[in-house]
Design an enzyme around this catalytic site. Structure first.
Site, short mmCIF file in Angstrom:
data_model
loop_
_atom_site.label_atom_id
_atom_site.label_comp_id
_atom_site.label_asym_id
_atom_site.label_seq_id
_atom_site.Cartn_x
_atom_site.Cartn_y
_atom_site.Cartn_z
N ASN A 100 44.27 -3.95 29.53
CA ASN A 100 43.57 -4.45 30.72
C ASN A 100 44.50 -4.83 31.85
OD1 ASN A 100 41.20 -5.68 32.18
ND2 ASN A 100 42.42 -7.53 31.85
N ASP A 189 42.77 -5.47 23.12
CA ASP A 189 42.82 -6.81 23.70
C ASP A 189 41.96 -6.88 24.96
OD1 ASP A 189 44.25 -9.50 23.94
OD2 ASP A 189 44.72 -8.59 25.88
N HIS A 193 37.03 -7.15 29.52
CA HIS A 193 37.50 -7.08 30.91
C HIS A 193 37.79 -5.66 31.36
CE1 HIS A 193 37.62 -11.43 31.06
NE2 HIS A 193 38.05 -11.37 29.81
N GLU A 215 38.10 -6.51 21.28
CA GLU A 215 37.94 -7.95 21.44
C GLU A 215 36.92 -8.23 22.53
OE1 GLU A 215 39.40 -10.00 19.54
OE2 GLU A 215 39.61 -11.92 20.55
C1 LAG Z 1 43.16 -12.03 24.61
N1 LAG Z 1 42.09 -11.46 24.12
O1 LAG Z 1 41.14 -10.93 24.83
C2 LAG Z 1 44.17 -12.61 23.69
O2 LAG Z 1 43.60 -12.74 22.38
C3 LAG Z 1 44.65 -13.92 24.24
O3 LAG Z 1 45.51 -14.53 23.33
C4 LAG Z 1 45.35 -13.64 25.59
O4 LAG Z 1 45.81 -14.85 26.24
C5 LAG Z 1 44.38 -12.96 26.55
N2 LAG Z 1 43.38 -12.11 25.95
C6 LAG Z 1 45.15 -12.11 27.56
O5 LAG Z 1 45.71 -10.99 26.92
C7 LAG Z 1 47.13 -15.31 25.92
C8 LAG Z 1 47.19 -16.83 26.06
C9 LAG Z 1 47.16 -17.23 27.51
C10 LAG Z 1 48.27 -16.55 28.29
C11 LAG Z 1 48.04 -15.03 28.14
C12 LAG Z 1 49.12 -14.22 28.86
O6 LAG Z 1 46.09 -17.41 25.36
O7 LAG Z 1 47.36 -18.67 27.60
O8 LAG Z 1 48.23 -16.93 29.65
O9 LAG Z 1 48.09 -14.68 26.74
O10 LAG Z 1 50.39 -14.51 28.39
C13 LAG Z 1 49.41 -17.54 30.20
C14 LAG Z 1 49.12 -18.91 30.77
C15 LAG Z 1 48.14 -18.77 31.95
C16 LAG Z 1 48.75 -17.85 33.03
C17 LAG Z 1 49.10 -16.50 32.37
C18 LAG Z 1 49.83 -15.59 33.34
O11 LAG Z 1 48.54 -19.73 29.74
O12 LAG Z 1 47.92 -20.07 32.53
O13 LAG Z 1 47.82 -17.65 34.06
O14 LAG Z 1 49.98 -16.72 31.23
O15 LAG Z 1 51.07 -16.13 33.71
CA CA Z 2 40.00 -5.32 34.13
#
Ligand code: LAG
Ligand code: CA
Length: 450
Positions: A100, A189, A193, A215
């Site tokens: 995505n 993943d 979206h 997912e």
């Molecule tokens: C998923 N499934 O649909 C994954 O299972 C999940 O673990 C992923 O989020 C999400 N989709 C995007 O692929 C994980 C973390 C997020 C993290 C993201 C990107 O749960 O917390 O976001 O991976 O690394 C982090 C920060 C955000 C920020 C983002 C971009 O927590 O605040 O906006 O990075 O910098």
């Molecule tokens: Ca998209």
């Protein structure tokens, strides 16, 4: 090619979350293959952001920088050797495919990534440029609007125009490269979206018939049913129902559990928890001990969906990554080290993997419950299991098993024609007399009839 090919009925996969490639390979040979696991979901193998300042969190993986197979878990040759070793042990590899988006705004907005590639958000030299990303450059805010969910940014991650030919062929190239190395399937993943027609177009161009599960969290205007043309979808309603009911002890309510109404059994990927829910919205996880194993064993014994067993690293801080070297490379994983939880090796879990495959093709029979916290059911002539979240239980059960002496797979296995755990007799009428302790499981199947 045709759309997704489901694994054979009765198949079980383990999610070896964050395990490095060498370690997965060893576990395939030592445990997963010999114990009948059919597949492993591995963490994303592509180049990702490296967030040293944030202590190399686990979620680096979900910010792709390129499709080079060079991550904190190993390089291309480590990955390729893992696939070959696991395949030799009879275990398929399913890759967590991040299609995505690319990287986000946040702590680092530029490179290098884990393979050394330079990048900036919306610019990945030689791969994507600004025009490959959706026009909307804002976070999704209205979760009632499917267009916004699909064409704006999830967590500020650069959203790919998956409707465009150039983007599609890059993504198809990445997935076909993995298939070429022997990968058998994909977890998609953030599928919710991506427009379902885009995923359908991408998956239809894959070589062979990979198993695909998507997912799709059912918490917005989008239903998992929109994705069943491409493959299975994750069934979060099943997870909540199973985990909540087992945690509260009211096992009798699990009679006929069938997850979200939008999915049929053969369209649903089921689990007790996943790497997100165990952090953000835990109902039952490894931290709950025996009740967690009761839930996982129930999922494996009951013929709904394609089950996925979580295998975690131990954590307190939901952001923290697995044990790693000072350069961010993940340390080797193994089950003797308490940093790696190894839910997949717990006896009531591991023993029920073979139960599921032996029972394939038989529906639920001989259901019994005490109206509350104790249940039992059979799988026709092939298996019978008891689940107890109440007081110690001693009684007779009517089963459909053939007469004989059986090893309980929830307490041990068969070694040299003997049970390493409990032994039970089934009499000529199929009756079983059993004692099942509080918070434990009993599992008998014809594969362990002595
Ligand atoms: C998923 N499934 O649909 C994954 O299972 C999940 O673990 C992923 O989020 C999400 N989709 C995007 O692929 C994980 C973390 C997020 C993290 C993201 C990107 O749960 O917390 O976001 O991976 O690394 C982090 C920060 C955000 C920020 C983002 C971009 O927590 O605040 O906006 O990075 O910098
Ligand atoms: Ca998209």
């Amino acid at each position: 090619s045709s759309p997704s090919t489901a694994p054979t009925e009765g198949a079980v996969m383990a999610h070896m979350f964050q395990w490095p490639w060498d370690s997965v390979a060893r576990e395939c040979t030592d445990f997963l293959g010999p114990n009948g696991y059919d597949g492993v979901q591995v963490s994303p193998p592509q180049e990702h952001v490296v967030l040293q300042g944030e202590g190399f969190p686990w979620w680096q993986d979900y910010q792709p920088v390129s499709y080079q197979l060079d991550s904190r878990r190993g390089d291309r040759s480590d990955f390729s050797e893992m696939v070959a070793t696991c395949n030799e042990a009879g275990v398929d590899i399913y890759v967590d495919a991040v299609l995505n988006h690319m990287t986000g705004s946040g702590s680092v907005e530029s490179g290098p990534g884990s393979a050394g590639s330079e990048f900036e958000k919306y610019s990945y030299p030689g791969i994507y440029e600004n025009s490959d990303f959706s026009e909307c450059r804002a976070d999704i805010s209205n979760w009632d609007d499917p267009d916004e969910i699909r064409n704006c940014e999830l967590l500020s991650l650069a959203d790919l125009r998956t409707g465009e030919e150039g983007v599609r062929s890059t993504l198809t190239g990445y997935l076909n490269d993995l298939i070429d190395l022997g990968v058998a399937g994909f977890r998609i993943d953030a599928a919710k979206h991506v427009p379902p027609q885009d995923l359908e177009a991408i998956v239809s161009r894959l070589d062979g018939d990979p198993y695909v599960f998507q997912e799709v969290i059912e918490d917005s205007a989008i239903s998992p049913a929109e994705y069943t043309g491409t493959g299975e979808a994750t069934d979060f309603a099943y997870s909540e129902e199973l985990s909540g009911t087992v945690r509260d002890g009211s096992l009798a309510q699990l009679k006929g559990i069938n997850g979200t109404e939008a999915l049929n059994s053969d369209q649903a990927t089921v689990f007790v928890d996943n790497h997100d829910t165990q952090r953000n919205d835990p109902t039952l996880t490894y931290k709950d001990g025996d009740p967690y194993n009761v839930a996982t064993a129930f999922m494996l014994a009951h013929p709904y969906g394609t089950p996925k067993v979580m295998s975690s690293f131990d954590f307190e801080d939901p952001e923290s990554g697995p044990p790693a070297a000072s350069n961010g490379m993940t340390s080797p994983a193994n089950c003797e080290d308490e940093d790696w939880v190894c839910e997949h090796r717990q006896q009531p879990v591991a023993g029920m993997v073979e139960f599921r495959s032996v029972a394939a093709g038989s529906g639920v029979t001989d259901w019994w419950d005490n109206g509350n916290d104790q249940v039992a059911f059979g799988r026709g002539e092939n298996g019978f299991a008891v689940f107890n979240r109440g007081a110690d239980l001693s009684r007779t059960f009517q089963t459909s098993l053939p007469e004989g002496t059986y090893c309980d797979v929830a307490s041990g296995s068969v070694v040299d024609g003997r049970c390493t755990g409990e032994t039970y007799e089934i009499d000529t009428g199929g009756v079983l007399s059993a004692s099942v302790a509080s918070d434990s499981v009993l599992g008998l199947h014809v594969g362990t009839r002595l």
